[in-house]
Design a protein around this motif. Sequence first.
Motif, PDB file in Angstrom:
ATOM      1  N   GLY A 182       0.731  -1.119  -0.181  1.00  0.00           N
ATOM      2  CA  GLY A 182       0.001   0.033  -0.043  1.00  0.00           C
ATOM      3  C   GLY A 182       0.890   1.322  -0.279  1.00  0.00           C
ATOM      4  O   GLY A 182       1.846   1.338   1.022  1.00  0.00           O
ATOM      5  N   PHE A 183       0.496   2.240  -0.962  1.00  0.00           N
ATOM      6  CA  PHE A 183       1.255   3.434  -1.034  1.00  0.00           C
ATOM      7  C   PHE A 183       1.379   4.208   0.331  1.00  0.00           C
ATOM      8  O   PHE A 183       2.496   4.877   0.785  1.00  0.00           O
ATOM      9  N   LYS A 184       0.289   4.044   1.099  1.00  0.00           N
ATOM     10  CA  LYS A 184       0.094   4.870   2.187  1.00  0.00           C
ATOM     11  C   LYS A 184       1.136   4.504   3.315  1.00  0.00           C
ATOM     12  O   LYS A 184       1.109   5.130   4.365  1.00  0.00           O
ATOM     13  N   TYR A 185       1.595   3.162   3.127  1.00  0.00           N
ATOM     14  CA  TYR A 185       2.561   2.621   3.996  1.00  0.00           C
ATOM     15  C   TYR A 185       3.750   2.767   3.521  1.00  0.00           C
ATOM     16  O   TYR A 185       4.754   2.196   4.258  1.00  0.00           O
ATOM     17  N   GLY A 186       4.217   3.460   2.475  1.00  0.00           N
ATOM     18  CA  GLY A 186       5.443   3.545   2.048  1.00  0.00           C
ATOM     19  C   GLY A 186       5.926   2.464   0.873  1.00  0.00           C
ATOM     20  O   GLY A 186       5.510   1.540   0.877  1.00  0.00           O
ATOM     21  N   VAL A 187       6.794   2.979  -0.047  1.00  0.00           N
ATOM     22  CA  VAL A 187       7.206   2.180  -1.233  1.00  0.00           C
ATOM     23  C   VAL A 187       8.178   1.078  -0.703  1.00  0.00           C
ATOM     24  O   VAL A 187       9.174   1.639   0.119  1.00  0.00           O
TER      25      VAL A 187
END
Length: 297
Positions: A182-187
Amino acid sequence: MSDGLIPVKPPENELLIVTGMSGAGRTTAAHALEDLGWYVVEGLPAELIGTMMDLIARNPGSVEKLAVVIDVRSRGPFSDMMDALGQVRAAGLTYRMLFLDASDELLVRRFEQARRPHPLQGSGRILDGIVAERDMLKEVKAGAEVVVDTTELNVHGLAREITEIFTDDGPIQLRLNVMSFGFKYGVPADANFIADVRFVPNPHWVPELRPLTGLDEPVREYVLVDEGAGEFVDRYVEALKPVLEGYRRENKHYATLAVGCTGGKHRSVAISEELARRLAQVPNVTVNTVHRDLGRE
């Protein structure tokens, strides 16, 4: 290049001695063997070879393939190594020897480029050290089962040569991790490729699909039935095929494909599973799936 060796699958608890001329590529060979699952020990005193093999034999399954790197900087003369190996063979244990060689001209050039002295040159020239080492190793080379001349090989070429000789599984295998996130948790920091699938309609906004994940069939169907998602998967797989084959040619054993949506629960999971299924059909590629953020709120 190897001197006419026909690769043979190593037996269990095999000992491989890696030696040869300084500057001929022992470190590269050691790294290639480690990638193939060998337990590599560098700088082991020759008199301890038999002790290590005895410990391994007393613990079946602990280390099936042991590679010991020995050079002129290892403690003890090469005569000690040959004596120790004679004791190993007398005890009924098998070993092979890999000898790495290169032309004097190339070895001189490698030491000059590295700006380091040859370990045997003393107060003389680099070539003096090479000549002394070659004379010291002539009997060792004569007794080696595998001789690889690295004169015409770069780092990647030598790693490829070692892999082709000592691999158990035929052609080099690339291990590909397909990871949803998930992008909201970082790449993911270790990703070689990043695919953004936030262009696909989000099942989160469908009440009956919201509590499910991309591993559930209703979500999978919802995501993959989208025309854009299907076209993306088709084209992305075709685009990756020559890249993965190029990685194999360059002796790269691992790669990570990260597929991201907003929360890492629906779209990225479903598309990662489909990409993994399709990429697993590519020759000489083994695929593993990881869903990094599945289960997060």
